[in-house]
Design a protein around this motif. Structure first.
Motif, short mmCIF file in Angstrom:
data_model
loop_
_atom_site.label_atom_id
_atom_site.label_comp_id
_atom_site.label_asym_id
_atom_site.label_seq_id
_atom_site.Cartn_x
_atom_site.Cartn_y
_atom_site.Cartn_z
N ASP A 158 0.81 -1.21 0.00
CA ASP A 158 0.00 0.00 0.00
C ASP A 158 0.85 1.26 0.00
N ASP A 159 2.16 1.14 0.25
CA ASP A 159 3.02 2.31 0.30
C ASP A 159 3.57 2.71 -1.06
N LEU A 160 3.10 2.10 -2.15
CA LEU A 160 3.56 2.45 -3.49
C LEU A 160 2.91 3.75 -3.94
N PRO A 161 3.64 4.55 -4.72
CA PRO A 161 3.05 5.79 -5.23
C PRO A 161 1.88 5.50 -6.17
N PRO A 162 0.99 6.45 -6.35
CA PRO A 162 -0.15 6.24 -7.27
C PRO A 162 0.35 5.90 -8.68
N VAL A 171 1.78 3.14 -9.61
CA VAL A 171 2.82 2.11 -9.61
C VAL A 171 2.18 0.79 -9.21
#
Length: 84
Positions: free
Chosen positions: A2-6, A8
């Motif tokens: 969930d910590d991936l940038p929008p 990605v």
């Protein structure tokens, strides 16, 4: 993840998985890719990314450049077969 940038979908970490040898990649593609519908450059890049993800799910790593090269080779070979 969930910590991936929008935008990605995945992050590839070379060295995390064992690399797939070239001959094994060619065999894997022979079984996995039956046709390449969109033969544009962007279509190949999208398909290569999706196939790299599948390959990682199988426990192997391949560079994006190698995957694109292998797909382009298969596309060229398919074009030659259609012309014959």
């Amino acid at each position: 993840m969930d910590d991936l940038p929008p935008g990605v979908l995945a992050v590839y970490r070379p060295g995390r998985l064992p690399p797939m040898p070239d001959d094994a990649l060619d065999q894997w593609l022979e079984c996995s890719v039956h046709s390449i519908e969109d033969d544009s450059s962007m279509g190949l890049v999208r398909r290569a990314g999706a196939l790299r993800y599948e390959l990682e799910e199988d426990g192997y790593f391949v560079t994006m450049e190698r995957m694109i090269s292998a797909l382009a080779f298969r596309l060229d070979r398919a074009r030659e077969e259609r012309e014959d």
